[in-house]
Motif scaffolding. Structure first.
Motif, mmCIF file in Angstrom:
data_model
loop_
_atom_site.group_PDB
_atom_site.id
_atom_site.type_symbol
_atom_site.label_atom_id
_atom_site.label_comp_id
_atom_site.label_asym_id
_atom_site.label_seq_id
_atom_site.Cartn_x
_atom_site.Cartn_y
_atom_site.Cartn_z
ATOM 1 N N GLN A 65 -0.022 5.061 6.154
ATOM 2 C CA GLN A 65 -0.954 4.304 5.318
ATOM 3 C C GLN A 65 -1.895 3.478 6.196
ATOM 4 O O GLN A 65 -3.078 3.347 5.888
ATOM 5 N N ARG B 30 0.819 -1.201 0.000
ATOM 6 C CA ARG B 30 0.000 0.000 0.000
ATOM 7 C C ARG B 30 0.856 1.254 0.000
ATOM 8 O O ARG B 30 0.598 2.202 -0.720
ATOM 9 N N ALA B 31 1.928 1.207 0.809
ATOM 10 C CA ALA B 31 2.814 2.362 0.861
ATOM 11 C C ALA B 31 3.481 2.564 -0.495
ATOM 12 O O ALA B 31 3.562 3.689 -0.990
ATOM 13 N N THR C 32 -6.818 11.882 8.257
ATOM 14 C CA THR C 32 -6.680 11.545 6.835
ATOM 15 C C THR C 32 -6.873 12.784 5.974
ATOM 16 O O THR C 32 -6.098 13.039 5.052
ATOM 17 N N LEU D 283 -6.405 3.941 -4.812
ATOM 18 C CA LEU D 283 -6.733 4.343 -3.441
ATOM 19 C C LEU D 283 -8.218 4.659 -3.297
ATOM 20 O O LEU D 283 -8.877 4.209 -2.358
ATOM 21 N N VAL E 276 4.458 7.932 4.436
ATOM 22 C CA VAL E 276 3.428 7.079 3.849
ATOM 23 C C VAL E 276 3.447 5.698 4.499
ATOM 24 O O VAL E 276 2.407 5.123 4.801
ATOM 25 N N LEU F 179 1.268 4.185 -2.792
ATOM 26 C CA LEU F 179 0.953 5.575 -2.450
ATOM 27 C C LEU F 179 2.063 6.558 -2.795
ATOM 28 O O LEU F 179 1.801 7.739 -3.022
#
Lengths: 436, 275
Positions: free
Chosen positions: B261, A243-244, B196, A313, B257, A247
């Motif tokens: 995340q 996920r990181a 967020t 996302l 991140v 992103l």
């Protein structure tokens, strides 16, 4: 839908508007007002580097400072010459003087006491302020001044050729022809900028580039993004890491990633350019950034790399609110993965899909940073999008009038795209609660 | 969808992550190359033969990069605080209170997020010029709010909506006022959502380019994106410095991140009622 609600609860509108007021005021002042202002600018021949066009004016105005340095001297000279002359020249001079006096009276009337104030200041050999000396005058007076400039100059020239009645011929002709320069004309030009751009091939090319870029990149990003979202929406070891990783490209500034890719695409030392050359995608490394197609391809590839994660996302967020119990129930009923996808995921994800497509399409349509840094709109304007074109007109040519017209065209396109999506989404676009 | 992943899945993941991270990896490796290895025949070697930190030194010594970082941070942080604060009020009203014109305001907010920045650029530039605010922090914070405020309202409305209404209604029944309900019930539950939103607003402000390019042209007030995009060398494009600067900007982001995340994801899910 709200009507039913009102039955059992009273309205909290006072508290609501109080809570919303700071946000609403900010949105009005710094978003809505500037757009309206852009529309207004686009109706003017508004150029920052041209002193006569550096502001938007709808009215004729007269610079009393310059006028009073001109007309009274001209009239005095002519009056003087008229008393000495006789016959036809005398009649002509008297007539000219009458014409100028009529105009002068009109100006006195329209400028009120400022006429005398400025005159006094000038008589004291001082310079009046611009605020005081520039007065708005009616269109008819302005036209009379313009007409008089032409007529009087011509008549004086003729007199000077045929007779010797003018004692200061050169000076007077100069003054007469300079009368018009005391006027500031309005730079309101209505829809002329738009008429110009409708016939401007560069504008249509820019629209085409924007559409090509938007459609191709958003289509690729959507398919890849949905695949990634489905893939990482399950339990596996190292999910956080993935996920990181997904992103990161989204999180870094577009301008920085454009700079990075410019290096990777470089004709001499770019590794990606080298790689594409090796696998035979391009003939030589230079193709990527020096040909039109190569540059468009490069821009799209970079955008896909950068914003597919964003798409993923958004879709992942949609996927995660689908209750897992639905899938469990479906699995018990014997539905396979594909059936689950078609019957559970897609219908429940429809909103997320349309919303993310809407946002991505609009983002792509107004693309600026990526192209500005990576190609600058080149080579030979082949990647110039409508925003880039508008920016260049505004800040390289300092032509705010036509630049604003282009930016309004961007706005209209965006409004049309939004309208299409809103039509597709209907009231679903507003958060669920409006119905709850 | 809960299913343990197989070996081929992990192989696929490795390839996938490699593709996404390759540009960063290459830029990272290049940032240690001396000029002789950045251009010419050695340009395509993975590892530098003579690794050097000169590029990093140069970024901070020859360019005002530290100042760019400072400017970007001040501007993005101020923008975030202002927009998230005002957005949370507005979003609460929009998500929970009953009043006329709600859908009009929601629609308006949404349309503002769709405004092309180029359409607001010329008037904002003219206004800031007249106010003497070009080349200042305020000069960028003001237009950035245009971008982040509607975005924040939009995200927060969705978050507030996901908080179970039952809790709030029982609080009301127990006689709590509107502000008490907000402070004691809504806000604690909305913290992940607000967090967020703040991250997203911060990133949006940090990354903005068009206004930064136009309004803060003075070297002393340039932000990171504009600064890096204008790196230029005497003879050729200074790829070494550009790579080093990119690494400097990216490494903290990767770390952030990696940490956030989880929060982003938990923020996205914790608000919703478990069914």
């Amino acid at each position: 839908m709200k009507a039913q609600k009102k039955l059992h609860k009273k309205s909290d509108w006072k508290a609501a508007y109080l809570l919303m007021s700071p946000a609403l005021i900010l949105i009005f002042v710094i978003a809505i007002y500037p757009v309206l202002q852009s529309m207004y600018f686009s109706l003017f021949d508004y150029k920052l580097n041209d002193p006569t066009k550096a502001s938007t004016t709808r009215h004729y105005s007269l610079d009393l400072n310059r006028y009073l340095d001109n007309a009274p001297f001209l009239m005095a000279d002519l009056k003087n010459d008229a008393t000495k002359a006789s016959g036809e020249p005398k009649a002509t001079l008297t007539k000219i003087n009458q014409q100028l006096t009529t105009i002068d009276n009109e100006i006195r009337k329209e400028s009120g006491d400022r006429y005398n104030k400025v005159n006094d200041i000038l008589n004291n050999y001082k310079t009046p302020s611009e605020k005081l000396s520039i007065v708005t005058i009616s269109k008819s007076t302005a036209e009379a001044i313009q007409k008089a400039t032409d007529q009087v100059t011509k008549q004086l020239k003729a007199l000077n050729q045929n007779t010797k009645v003018l004692s200061n011929a050169k000076k007077d002709i100069g003054l007469a022809s300079g009368l018009e320069d005391t006027l500031n004309k309005p730079n309101f030009i209505g829809l002329k900028h738009y008429a110009h751009f409708l016939k401007d091939s560069r504008m249509w090319a820019a629209i085409l580039h924007t559409v090509v870029f938007t459609v191709i990149s958003v289509a690729i990003e959507f398919v890849l993004g949905l695949a990634i979202a489905l893939l990482i929406n399950k339990a596996f070891f190292g999910r956080g890491l993935i996920r990181a990783a997904v992103l990161v490209p989204w999180a870094i500034p577009t301008a920085v990633s454009a700079m990075m890719w410019k290096y990777l695409y470089d004709g001499q030392s770019g590794i990606i350019a080298k790689f594409f050359e090796k696998i035979g995608l391009i003939h030589n490394m230079g193709t990527l950034l020096t040909t039109g197609d190569g540059a468009m391809f490069s821009v799209i590839l970079t955008d896909v790399w950068k914003t597919t994660p964003y798409m993923a996302l958004l879709l992942l967020a949609g996927l995660q609110v689908i209750p897992k119990s639905l899938y469990e129930a479906a699995a018990i009923d014997g539905a396979n993965k594909w059936k689950q996808f078609l019957n559970i995921t897609l219908p429940l994800l429809k909103l997320s899909i349309l919303v993310s497509l809407l946002f991505r399409t609009l983002d792509a349509f107004r693309v600026f940073d990526l192209i500005s840094v990576l190609t600058g709109g080149g080579p030979a304007n082949s990647t110039e999008t409508i925003s880039i074109y508008a920016y260049k007109v505004m800040f390289s040519e300092t032509d705010f009038g036509s630049g604003s017209a282009l930016s309004v065209i961007v706005f209209i396109c965006v409004a049309i795209i939004s309208a299409i999506f809103v039509k597709l989404l209907g009231s679903d676009l507003l958060p669920e609660g409006s119905k709850k | 969808m809960e299913k343990k992943a197989g070996v081929s899945f992990y192989l696929f993941l490795i390839v996938f992550v490699f593709v996404i991270m390759f540009p960063f990896l290459w830029v990272f490796l290049s940032s240690f190359k001396p000029p002789t290895e950045l251009y010419g025949s050695q340009a395509f070697n993975w590892i530098a033969d003579h690794p050097t930190l000169n590029n990093y030194v140069s970024v901070f010594v020859d360019y005002p990069f530290l100042n760019y970082l400072k400017n970007s941070f001040i501007i993005a942080a101020s923008t975030t605080i202002i927009s998230v604060l005002f957005a949370s009020f507005a979003a609460y009203a929009l998500a929970r209170l009953r009043f006329r014109g709600k859908s009009v305001i929601l629609g308006l907010t949404l349309s503002v997020t769709m405004f092309p920045q180029i359409s607001t650029l010329s008037p904002i530039y003219i206004i800031l010029m007249h106010l003497g605010l070009t080349n200042s922090y305020t000069g960028l914070i003001i237009p950035y709010i245009t971008i982040t405020l509607p975005l924040s309202i939009w995200i927060l409305v969705t978050f507030f909506r996901k908080i179970p209404q039952e809790l709030e209604e029982s609080a009301k029944m127990d006689g709590a006022t509107l502000m008490q309900t907000y402070r004691k019930i809504i806000f604690p539950l909305a913290v992940p959502g607000i967090f967020t939103t703040a991250i997203l607003a911060f990133i949006a402000a940090w990354n903005e380019y068009l206004f930064a390019l136009t309004i803060n042209t003075d070297e002393a007030y340039k932000t990171v994106p504009v600064g890096i995009s204008m790196f230029s060398g005497q003879y050729s494009v200074p790829w070494g410095e550009i790579c080093a600067a990119t690494v400097v900007v990216t490494v903290p982001l990767v770390i952030l991140v990696l940490i956030f995340q989880r929060r982003i994801v938990s923020g996205l899910t914790s608000g919703s009622v478990k069914e």
